[in-house]
Design a protein around this motif. Structure first.
Motif, PDB file in Angstrom:
ATOM      1  N   LYS A  64      96.823  69.876  60.074  1.00 39.45           N
ATOM      2  CA  LYS A  64      95.852  70.877  60.516  1.00 39.45           C
ATOM      3  C   LYS A  64      96.369  71.782  61.614  1.00 39.45           C
ATOM      4  CE  LYS A  64      91.640  70.574  61.258  1.00 39.45           C
ATOM      5  NZ  LYS A  64      90.162  70.572  61.218  1.00 39.45           N
ATOM      6  N   SER A 151      87.240  68.340  59.422  1.00 41.84           N
ATOM      7  CA  SER A 151      87.104  69.331  58.357  1.00 41.84           C
ATOM      8  C   SER A 151      88.513  69.738  57.892  1.00 41.84           C
ATOM      9  CB  SER A 151      86.332  70.535  58.879  1.00 41.84           C
ATOM     10  OG  SER A 151      86.883  71.003  60.104  1.00 41.84           O
ATOM     11  N   ASN A 153      90.393  72.200  57.201  1.00 39.89           N
ATOM     12  CA  ASN A 153      90.883  73.565  57.370  1.00 39.89           C
ATOM     13  C   ASN A 153      92.029  73.558  58.371  1.00 39.89           C
ATOM     14  OD1 ASN A 153      88.229  72.950  58.993  1.00 39.89           O
ATOM     15  ND2 ASN A 153      89.491  74.234  60.322  1.00 39.89           N
ATOM     16  N   SER A 159      85.454  76.057  58.399  1.00 44.72           N
ATOM     17  CA  SER A 159      85.502  74.831  57.603  1.00 44.72           C
ATOM     18  C   SER A 159      85.436  75.153  56.114  1.00 44.72           C
ATOM     19  CB  SER A 159      84.344  73.916  57.985  1.00 44.72           C
ATOM     20  OG  SER A 159      84.547  73.391  59.273  1.00 44.72           O
ATOM     21  N   GLU A 188      78.898  71.618  59.248  1.00 38.86           N
ATOM     22  CA  GLU A 188      79.306  70.262  59.556  1.00 38.86           C
ATOM     23  C   GLU A 188      78.131  69.439  60.104  1.00 38.86           C
ATOM     24  OE1 GLU A 188      80.417  73.041  60.855  1.00 38.86           O
ATOM     25  OE2 GLU A 188      82.600  73.142  60.942  1.00 38.86           O
ATOM     26  N   HIS A 241      86.000  78.958  68.490  1.00 42.22           N
ATOM     27  CA  HIS A 241      86.566  77.945  67.616  1.00 42.22           C
ATOM     28  C   HIS A 241      87.165  78.660  66.427  1.00 42.22           C
ATOM     29  CE1 HIS A 241      87.291  74.033  66.068  1.00 42.22           C
ATOM     30  NE2 HIS A 241      86.707  74.348  64.934  1.00 42.22           N
TER      31      HIS A 241
HETATM   32 MG    MG Z   1      86.348  71.263  62.176  1.00 41.23          MG
END
Ligand code: MG
Ligand code: TXA
Length: 363
Positions: A64, A151, A153, A159, A188, A241
């Motif tokens: 990630k 998640s 991504n 996500s 989420e 984020h």
């Molecule tokens: Mg996440």
């Protein structure tokens, strides 16, 4: 430059409601030998590894590009497994698990020794949830171990709500992607910290605050940095984020006034020669006719289930279209609205709070 894939990534279709045992067995074998499997949950796709294996979990962070200080949620198949991953399971945790599991609620509890510190980023707490998706549950059961999964991504991206999103982000980084179609909730899980004196929502998500409060009484919500009350843009104030290529501006306040402000801003940005998109509800479309911009809708404003389901896909679509400016509307703070607002705030580089001319306080 194209990155050379580190490994071939296999995408395997799987029946969402009744997963084929042989597909689950194949995926479970990958988990057991320390590999990575992306799998659907009811919220978003997760990037799974054996939660009890530090080496396997380390691979999640690599794949990630996730910083080691960001802890990962542990996924279990039932509430009995709680005591395997949490040192103490207070009554309130049992009650919540009984009421909301399987479902989009993550509980933060004291960490059991068995959970390696890699998973929890060195914290003495662990986040745990039981996902409401037959594929996820079958995989955890067949693997015979709790599954750590953020998640699926790249770190800092939206996500993934489809297997294609996972492939776009993580091809060559993960052995297997289980494709069960789009995830039903689309945002989420709600993360609830039970180690505080008052249960505290650390991240609003798929389980609305109101549902928790019906069981617990009042809960606290960790406050995001707020836009100033002046109605002026507040660049740089928010913990970002998901940061799209485009500059995203979120408009808060009464719908009519926000629409008008968005239209004015869109006009100005278009006049400056930028590629502009608005991210709006179906009923907003009319307000933007006649402008040279892209209108991306996420459903009727009063159908937050649909809005949540479509939100991340819409952000990815606008990124793919190389938008320079995205003007997004707000969907209120009731029900899923709070999670939707949270995600848009985090994606935003600017928040504009509008109010009616005769209001002294923004709504
Ligand atoms: Mg996440
Ligand atoms: O719906 C979901 O929760 C999805 C699916 C795959 O289950 N997972 C997910 O994971 O969104 P991730 O890693 O993208 O987000 C996990 C959130 C992060 O905000 C993380 O900081 C927080 O949970 N978290 C994890 N462990 C924690 C802990 N011990 N204490 C406080 N926060 C924690």
């Amino acid at each position: 430059m194209e990155e050379v894939p580190a490994m071939p990534t296999q995408v395997v279709p799987v029946r969402s409601d009744d997963p084929e045992p042989e597909v689950i067995a194949q995926a479970a074998a990958v988990i057991r030998r320390g590999g990575l499997v992306a799998f659907p949950t009811e919220t978003v796709y997760g990037l799974g590894a054996d939660a009890l294996s530090p080496a396997a979990v380390a691979r999640i962070f690599d794949a990630k590009g996730r910083p080691a200080y960001d802890p990962i949620i542990v996924h279990v198949a039932d509430s009995e497994a709680l005591s395997r991953v949490a040192q103490e399971v207070p009554q309130v945790a049992c009650r919540l698990a009984e009421t909301f599991w399987p479902g989009p609620l993550t509980l933060v509890l004291p960490r059991a020794e068995a959970v390696p510190p890699t998973v929890t980023a060195g914290r003495d707490t662990v986040a745990v949830r039981c996902p409401d998706h037959p594929v996820a549950l079958a995989l955890i059961q067949a693997a015979g171990t709790p599954i750590a999964a953020p998640s699926a991504n790249r770190f800092g991206g939206p996500s993934p709500t489809t297997a294609q999103h996972v492939l776009d982000d993580l091809a060559g980084q993960v052995e297997l992607i289980l494709d069960a179609g789009p995830t039903p909730i689309g945002v989420e899980s709600t993360v609830l910290d039970l180690t505080q004196a008052v249960p505290t929502i650390l991240r609003p998500g798929g389980l609305p605050r109101e549902a928790l409060e019906a069981v617990l009484g009042p809960v606290a919500v960790l406050e995001q940095a707020k836009a100033p009350e002046t109605g002026l843009p507040s660049p740089g104030l928010l913990p970002r984020h998901y940061a799209p290529q485009a500059q995203l501006c979120l408009f808060l306040g009464p719908t009519e006034v926000a629409r008008e402000a968005m239209r004015r801003e869109a006009q100005a940005q278009v006049a400056d020669g930028r590629r502009v998109a608005v991210l709006v509800a179906d009923e907003d479309v009319e307000a933007f006719t006649g402008l040279d911009l892209t209108v991306e809708t996420v459903g009727p404003a009063d159908d937050l289930t649909t809005v949540a389901r479509r939100l991340f896909g819409a952000l990815r679509t606008l990124d793919a279209q190389k938008m320079e400016v995205i003007l997004a509307r707000d969907f209120g703070s009731r029900g899923l609205g709070l999670a939707i607002r949270d995600r848009l705030r985090r994606a935003a580089s600017k928040v504009v709070e509008v109010s009616r001319p005769d209001d002294t306080q923004p709504q």
